[in-house]
Motif scaffolding. Structure first.
Motif: not given
Ligand code: SDX
Length: 392
Positions: A381-387, A392
């Motif tokens: 996956p491309t960069q994404r923020d922590y959830v 979730r």
């Protein structure tokens, strides 16, 4: 992202490298060691001569070969404590499992030849590895059949010494059979080196980190064991035995051609050869000679020749350029000599140690050499923020 395809991290990867040892032309089925065709070396030279050639770049003169033989012979014994190490294994341990463990442990016994920056220690480690592999291989076999270890007899040739350590027992005299000695020496030559194959790449990659030579060769042994690589000789003979009779060949050819079936014809196909593996040609001729001289008739050899003829005339194998490789006939000879299939890859490792050691020396003395660091093409996956877990 096409940038990733052109990305040049500027690293010296050992995934592919320059070497002066072995040249392969996969389309023409050519294999040269330092310029000499494998067929000529197999027919005219000895394994120790080829070892000298791979290590030093030239065929030895008479006195150079005599000196090299004496040097190797001096190192054939192993530390007596290693016998204790063997006794820690189960008796039914696969000899390749023992080889991986014992060769990896050699740096614990020969730490006076592990400094890769000391040319003298590198030379001693190289000679120790080449000299001790037959002793360790024979010990692995003896241990697996519950017979006592047999010490080296340095009055014999490299290959004769190995046969005596493998097949002699203290209770009886033993004389090396010259037919078997010549066949084994030729088989060792055919397995000595083969450019940048998977196990040699493993040895080079391990060596590029500065690991000691014993650890590097142990890594190569582990990689060679796989059935897609050196383990194919054991798998090929087991396959030929499972086929059993020529009338069952079409069933296995059909399975090999079936994309939904993971079955592959063992001993067939190659990453580089898209023509006959020149080693397979010599191996088939040697199989013929040895079975005739030993008076052995093995139906497996008939199955092998019949399978080869059917496959070579089948459009699937022709289109995919699949030919017998070094592993297809070797098992027929080794079985005729009396080796169990579990020893086949051990013998491959014994011979390939010469190539691994020569390739390791070539790499370690290359001033431009850096640590091997192959990159991966990222497909995640491309960069994404922590959830937070609650969201979730
Ligand atoms: C060694 O690299 C070296 O130099 C190794 C070695 C050395 O001295 O160090 O030469 C020693 O390892 C010899 C190879 C021993 N392995 C075997 O005999 C195992 C059986 N062979 C196959 O597993 C296979 O041929 C490999 C692993 C050797 C090569 O596999 P690749 O890379 O898939 O071969 P390829 O790209 O040439 O295959 C082309 C096609 C593929 O099908 P498609 O994807 O095109 O549909 O042919 C198929 C393969 O699936 N194929 C086979 C086959 N070998 C390849 N189909 C049936 N039977 C086979 N043996």
């Amino acid at each position: 992202d096409t940038d990733m395809f052109t990305y040049d991290p500027g690293f010296t990867s050992t995934a592919s490298c320059q070497s002066g040892l072995t040249y392969i032309d996969g389309d023409k089925g050519v294999l040269l060691h330092r310029g000499y065709p494998i067929g000529e070396l197999a027919e005219k030279s000895s394994f120790m001569e080829v070892a000298y050639l791979l290590l030093n770049g030239e065929l030895p003169k008479q006195d150079e070969l005599a000196k090299f033989n004496r040097t190797i012979t001096r190192h054939t014994m192993v530390h007596e404590q290693l016998a204790t190490f063997f006794r820690g294994f189960r008796r039914d341990a696969h000899p390749m499992a023992i080889m991986c463990g014992v060769v990896g442990a050699l740096s614990a016994f020969y730490h006076d030849s592990t400094d890769i920056n000391d040319p003298k220690q590198r030379e001693i480690a190289s000679h120790r590895l080449i000299a001790k592999m037959p002793t360790i291989a024979a010990m692995a076999y003896k241990y697996s059949i519950g017979q006592p270890f047999v010490y080296p007899d340095n009055a014999l040739s490299y290959t004769g010494n190995f046969l005596k350590m493998t097949y002699s027992v203290p209770a009886e005299d033993y004389v090396v059979d010259p037919v078997i000695e010549a066949a084994m020496d030729k088989i060792f030559i055919l397995h000595a080196d083969h450019e940048q194959n998977a196990s040699t790449s493993t040895v080079r990659l391990a060596g590029s980190s500065g690991a000691n030579p014993f650890a590097c060769i142990a890594a190569g042994i582990a990689c060679l064991w796989g059935p897609a690589h050196g383990g194919a000789n054991e798998a090929a003979l087991n396959m030929l035995r499972e086929i059993g009779t020529p009338d069952r060949i079409p069933e296995y050819i059909a399975r090999a051609k079936n994309k939904d079936d993971p079955f592959r014809l063992m001993g067939f196909g190659h990453r580089v050869y898209k023509n006959y593996d020149p080693r397979a040609t010599v191996m088939q001729k040697t199989a013929n000679e040895v079975l005739e001289k030993l008076g052995v008739t093995d139906p497996v050899f008939d199955v092998a020749r019949e399978l080869e003829q059917i496959a070579l005339n089948d459009e699937y194998f022709i289109e995919k350029k699949l030919y017998p490789n070094v592993d297809f006939y070797s098992g027929v000879i080794l079985s005729a000599i009396g080796f169990p299939t579990t020893m086949f890859t051990v013998l491959f490792a014994l011979a390939r140690t010469v190539g691994w050691v020569a390739q390791w020396n070539e790499m370690i003395t290359d001033p431009a050499q850096k640590i091997g660091r192959p990159r991966q093409l990222y497909t995640g996956p491309t960069q994404r923020d922590y959830v937070a877990i609650g969201d979730r």
